[in-house]
Design a protein around this motif. Structure first.
Motif: not given
Length: 340
Positions: A275-279, A292-295, A321-331
């Protein structure tokens, strides 16, 4: 163009509704010209530009036609049934798929009126249910590859490039189906109220630009690539905390909602959609079976006890390797509003 009607069939039964049609021709024209310097300060004309000016121009046009209708039935003002239907034809879809139909049906039952249950404690009670489907097309000029002009000319000649998005084959409209159940209750002569809703919404045939192998000559391809589901509950509490004859009133509204979303599937064997990316390699993704929107990003290497492992350079070691560190959707979401 809209026609409306309203008819009392009997003393207890009434019907009203609308029939209509809509034609839309959407045109967008954009022109942009800029320069880093002016020959005469504060004189903003094209001929006053010093050096080469950069320019851009965009033209878009698309059409859609629609027919729609709705009918609402009422029985003794405590039982209500609502029906809608709409069909759209969009020029942004392939000719075989540019027509898409979407209906809805809903109903509500005011049981306090039907059974004579109104009292000083329970002032009003209603249950409701509904199902609806909504269609959606895409933006114009997606069905065929087009050329774009570069803002950097070569020897005074504009450079044109071919689209890097592969046109879709047999593109279909997106469709979202929603089911909803709810109840409205009011107490103490409508002084306090509760509005509770449960919903389940599924969006199919999501139109996405999915990455493909650059060796194909393109970077992505537009296609119906996904299905996502959202379901949850919404609560709304209202109350007149203070009702004074002197004119001072205090009303409070509390809302709370929890939404659970899930990516049910992606196109073919596609394992993720970025969906998106950053540094630093951080990405926001949609993956089948996950929210949807796993970081995802590099994390810390940890030992069996959960402690961060520090390298010889004295810095924490990063995971390979990258790991899951959060999600863009709130609880959950919520708020409180007070009016005085």
């Amino acid at each position: 163009m809209i026609f409306s009607f309203n008819k009392n069939i009997t003393e207890d039964i009434s019907i009203d509704g609308v029939l209509g049609a809509n034609y839309m021709n959407h045109k967008y024209h954009f022109m942009y010209l800029s320069a880093s310097e002016l020959t005469v300060p504060n004189l903003y004309t094209i001929t006053n530009v010093r050096g080469n000016a950069s320019s851009s121009m965009t033209d878009r046009e698309y059409e859609s036609n629609s027919v729609f209708g709705s009918a609402n039935f009422s029985y003794k003002h405590w039982l209500f049934l609502d029906f809608t239907a709409r069909n759209d034809w969009s020029s942004t879809l392939p000719e075989d798929n540019w027509s898409y139909f979407y209906p809805s049906v809903g109903g509500s039952f005011i049981f306090t009126n039907a059974f004579g249950l109104e009292s000083d404690i329970l002032s009003y009670g209603k249950i409701r249910a509904g199902w609806a489907q909504v269609g959606n097309a895409t933006s114009p000029y997606q069905l065929l590859a087009t050329y774009g002009a570069s803002s950097d000319p070569f020897n005074g000649v504009a450079q044109y490039y071919y689209s890097r998005t592969l046109p879709p084959i047999g593109l279909e409209p997106e469709k979202t189906a929603t089911m909803e159940l709810g109840v409205n209750l009011k107490f103490l002569n409508n002084r306090f109220g509760i509005d509770a809703t449960y919903y389940d919404k599924v969006t199919k045939n999501q139109i996405l630009a999915v990455d493909i192998a650059p060796s194909s000559g393109f970077n992505s391809m537009l296609l119906n690539a996904g299905e996502i589901e959202n379901k949850g509950i919404e609560l709304l509490l209202t109350g007149d905390i203070l009702k004074s004859k002197s004119g001072l009133n205090w009303n409070m509204t509390i809302n709370w909602a929890k939404n659970d979303n899930k990516v049910n599937e992606l196109y073919g064997d596609l394992e993720s959609y970025q969906i998106s990316s950053s540094w630093g390699g951080l990405t926001i993704e949609a993956r089948p079976g996950e929210e949807f929107g796993v970081i995802r990003a590099a994390g810390y290497v940890r030992d069996d006890a959960g402690n961060i492992v520090v390298g010889e350079d004295g810095l924490p070691m990063a995971t390979p390797d990258p790991i899951e560190i959060g999600c863009i959707t709130p609880d959950w979401t919520g708020g409180i509003r007070n009016s005085f």
